[in-house]
Structures are given as C-alpha cells and as structure tokens.
Design an enzyme around this catalytic site. Structure first.
Site, mmCIF file in Angstrom:
data_model
loop_
_atom_site.group_PDB
_atom_site.id
_atom_site.type_symbol
_atom_site.label_atom_id
_atom_site.label_comp_id
_atom_site.label_asym_id
_atom_site.label_seq_id
_atom_site.Cartn_x
_atom_site.Cartn_y
_atom_site.Cartn_z
ATOM 1 N N ASP A 295 14.554 13.318 -54.624
ATOM 2 C CA ASP A 295 13.715 14.772 -54.660
ATOM 3 C C ASP A 295 12.586 14.734 -56.078
ATOM 4 O OD1 ASP A 295 13.880 18.124 -54.520
ATOM 5 O OD2 ASP A 295 13.272 16.923 -56.671
ATOM 6 N N LEU A 296 11.555 15.075 -55.603
ATOM 7 C CA LEU A 296 9.897 14.834 -57.054
ATOM 8 C C LEU A 296 10.606 15.888 -58.015
ATOM 9 C CD1 LEU A 296 7.144 14.291 -54.291
ATOM 10 C CD2 LEU A 296 8.424 12.682 -55.057
ATOM 11 N N ASP A 338 9.539 18.835 -50.757
ATOM 12 C CA ASP A 338 9.345 17.086 -51.863
ATOM 13 C C ASP A 338 10.233 16.235 -51.535
ATOM 14 O OD1 ASP A 338 10.736 18.982 -52.849
ATOM 15 O OD2 ASP A 338 9.975 18.497 -54.852
#
Length: 476
Positions: A295-296, A338
C-alpha cells in the site's frame, strides 16, 4: 419357324415377367390390361381398374398437373411420349415412375390404343433429391468445405472456402490443403492429427492457417475420411469455421475479467486464481511461497494535490517497475486504488521484499499533466507479508492476512514491512471468540452466581463471600 401365335404368347410372357409396369390402354386411354408388376406396385388388381383411366387412379396431391396435361395432350394426339411423374398407390403411398407410352393400331394389326411402360425410379429420384440437398448445403454453407482424394489433393471447395481464405476454386484444385499452413504448428501436431484420422476416420481441433493475402486466422476444423464401396478407396471431407473474432472477443472478455484497465496488471480475481495454483504447486514440490500486500503511503495527498491524471500516471509507472523487478514465476497484481498484491514463488524471498520497497522509493518524474515544469515524487510503501505453508490459509485468507500485516507496518511508521504471525493471529482469534461468547452469554443471561463459604478456624468466624462483597459474622 415359330408361328405368329407362338410369338404373341412369348410376348405375353415377357410382359408378365418384366419388373416394369405395363398397361395396355384403348384409344380413349382406358385400361384394358395390366401386368403383375403393375398390380404388385400399385395395389390395384386388373378387375378393379378395367375401363378406368390411369390418371383417375394414380394421381395424387403432389402429382405435377403440368405433367398430367402434357400426357393427356399426347394421348389425344396419339403421339409417343416420355415423362417422369409422381404417382400414388392404392394405399396413398407416392412413387416416381419414368413413363414411356406409344400408340398402337392398324400398323401392328391390333385395335387402336396405347402401350404404357412404367419404370419405378423412386430410388433414383430420392438419390437425386439427396444430391440436390447436399449440393445446396455445400454451396450455401457458412462453413468452408474441402473435398480431397486419397492423396489429399483438393477435388472441390465451396464458396465459403473462397470467402474465408481468399483462394478461388481454380487456385486450389489439385493442390494439397497445406497451402493454407501458417507455420505455427509443429510437425508433431500434424502427425497427431493424421494418426487420429487413420485410427478413427475423424479429427476435430483448432488450427492456425493463413489466407491468400498472408493474414493469419484460427479455424475450428473437422476432418472425416469417407470410405466408398471399393476397398481402399476413400476421400477426405474437411470443414472449418473462422473463429478468429470469437477468440479475440474471448481474449477481450478475459482481459476485462482478469486484468486491471489502468495498469494492465492482473486484478484481484486473477491474483486469487494464481495463488490457488501456486499453493498447489508448493504442496507438490514441498516448497514455500510468500504473499505480499503493498500500500502506497500518502498517495491520497498526491491525488488531491495534482489530480487523478497525475495519480494514474504514477500508478502506471510503479506497476511497470514492480513487474520488471520480479522474477519469472512471480506475480504482481493491482488489487485496487493504490494497493498491489504480490506472489513470490522462487527462493530467497527476503531480498525481494527489500527490492519491492526500494523500487517504490525510486524518484518518479512527471512531465505532463502537472504543469510546464516536471514534478518529481519520491514515494514510500507499507508492505505486509505472510508465508505459506506456515500460514496454511486458503488463497483469500492469505491475501487477507497479508493485508492485516500491511496495516501493522503502517502503524509502526510506514515505509516498513511486517510479517503476519499465524500463532499470534490464532491466539487473538481465540481471544476474540472468547469475548464474543462472553458477550453473548451476558445478553442471554447464561451466567449463574455461586457463593462459597470461607472459614477461619482460629477465630471461629465464618465468612460468606462473593466477588466484590464481603460478609462476616461470629459463629456463636
């Protein structure tokens, strides 16, 4: 030398013995005599039809009225004629005859009239009808059809063949169907095909071929070997349909169902399917695999500041980087937003974890969609990891556990990785189950309160107690 009477008797025997139907009519066209073959074929006996006209007996609903008019006209003119006509038996069954009728009279030394000879041609007519139907199917079929001989030389093709391949009939007559070969299939593929034809007289499958203009297409083809009555003599009949558009459509549907439109990476559904296969492979090979959830960090702020176009461009760049960073056999998928999922099947997973984070940490430069001056971003990510078979969950469970580990990485400060602990998770699961059971028991009044007496023998004092309450008194 035989007498005239003997000759007439012999002729009468011929008329009675022939398999052809014979009628003798008078000059008005009425029946005077019928041979046994006529009686057998039509079901009419001579006493029943004597003096009657054949058209009143034999015509039926499908008899061609034009043929009847031509026959009547020829009888009136006392002219010989031939005609193929559909007649009906006494029971109403249709049958075809070839009718040959000649006038007789003074020239033959007999009373004026006609001799009518009918040959049953129903079998021939049915064969002709079958051939016409087959020819119509051959010409009008949407499937291409090739007929070739024992040496597999083309004898005929139908219009659909020319429409699909671009070759005219004259282009291919006498040639081998291999002129269509695309070169995609190995010799072993064709050997297997011919072995099937040799063994079962049939083969069905998909083949890549090439049109006259050089364009490749895929066809669904059936080949049958047709044997004739002569031993060792046979033909090949091949029919095929161009399924290129169907295949392309199937690919489009597969891509829509299993791949992410933005990045071109597999989506969550395909990730789960591949993870199921990877688990089965790990079980067979007694190896292990890792499932990662990426996960960004802070990506929403970039989207809010620079817009979705820039955000999408960043996701495409990172997707490409991750795909290139992994090794053969590994999978990276976009789960949504994302978030990315990764399956690692090869050895030395630890080095790949760091590679995933460092790949995301590399600066990203955007030159469009964010202004005239290029913008450079440096992103971080939180990485959650679970390992199979230490974590013996199913595919969906492995992804969920990696997701839980990712949230733990974020809680620790981001740009970090965290491993899912199956034992700790099992302990927490049992603890959650216990709390759930206690809550349900309280709601259902399932607890009972018990008192336990406590005695102090030295002071001869007895105390009854319960949690939170103390009661004491002297024994006496």
């Amino acid at each position: 030398m035989p007498s005239l009477q003997t000759d007439l008797k012999r002729l009468s025997l011929v008329a009675s013995a022939t398999r052809n139907m014979v009628l003798i009519l008078d000059d008005t066209g009425a029946v005077q005599w019928a041979n046994p073959s006529f009686e057998e074929c039509t079901g009419y006996q001579l006493p029943d039809i004597f003096g009657k006209r054949p058209k009143d007996l034999l015509n039926g609903p499908a008899t061609n009225p034009e043929a009847v008019r031509r026959i009547t006209k020829s009888l009136h003119r006392a002219e010989p004629f031939e005609e193929d006509v559909l007649l009906y038996t006494r029971s109403g069954m249709p049958f075809w005859v070839h009718l040959y009728c000649v006038p007789i009279g003074e020239g033959q030394g007999v009373a004026p009239g006609f001799i009518s000879i009918m040959n049953n041609i129903s079998d021939r007519k049915h064969s002709e009808r079958g051939l016409r139907i087959a020819a119509s199917v051959f010409d009008r079929s949407d499937e291409a059809i090739i007929i070739s001989d024992k040496q597999n030389r083309i004898l005929d093709v139908n219009p659909a063949f020319s429409r699909i391949t671009g070759y005219s009939r004259n282009d291919v007559l006498g040639l081998n169907p291999s002129i269509l070969s695309s070169g995609r299939h190995s010799p072993a593929y064709y050997r297997s095909m011919w072995q099937s034809i040799e063994g079962s007289d049939h083969w069905r499958g998909e083949i890549w071929n090439r049109r006259k203009n050089g364009e490749e297409f895929i066809e669904l083809q059936s080949i049958s070997r047709v044997h004739l009555d002569e031993p060792g003599n046979y033909y090949h009949v091949a029919s095929f349909t161009d399924i290129t558009e169907l295949k392309n459509h199937a690919k489009e549907l597969d891509r829509a169902a299993n791949y992410d439109d933005l990045t071109g990476l597999p989506n969550r559904q395909l990730l789960e399917d591949r993870l199921k296969s990877a688990r089965a492979h790990a079980d067979r090979q007694q190896t292990h695999l890792s499932v990662c959830y990426v996960d960004l960090d802070g990506f929403k702020a970039i989207n809010d500041r620079f817009g979705q176009t820039a955000g999408n461009q960043i996701l495409r760049i990172l997707a490409g980087r991750l795909a290139r960073a992994l090794r053969s056999g590994d999978t990276v998928a976009r789960i949504g937003g994302d978030e990315f999922g990764v399956i690692l099947q090869s050895d030395q997973h630890d080095s790949v974890y760091e590679c995933i984070l460092s790949t995301i940490n590399k600066p990203i430069e955007l030159g469009s969609g964010t202004g005239n001056v290029a913008d450079t971003f440096t992103l971080t990510a939180s990485l959650g990891i679970t390992r199979y078979p230490a974590d013996n969950a199913d595919a969906e469970g492995l992804i969920r556990h990696a997701d839980q580990a990712m949230y733990s990485a974020k809680e620790k400060g981001r740009n970090l990785l965290h491993f899912f602990d199956p034992q700790l998770n099992e302990h927490r699961q049992k603890r959650r189950e216990q709390l759930t059971e206690i809550t349900r028991a309280l709601e259902n009044d399932e607890f009972e309160l018990y008192f336990q007496p406590q005695l102090r023998l030295a002071r001869q004092q007895r105390t009854c107690s319960m949690p939170g309450i103390g009661v004491s008194y002297c024994a006496g």
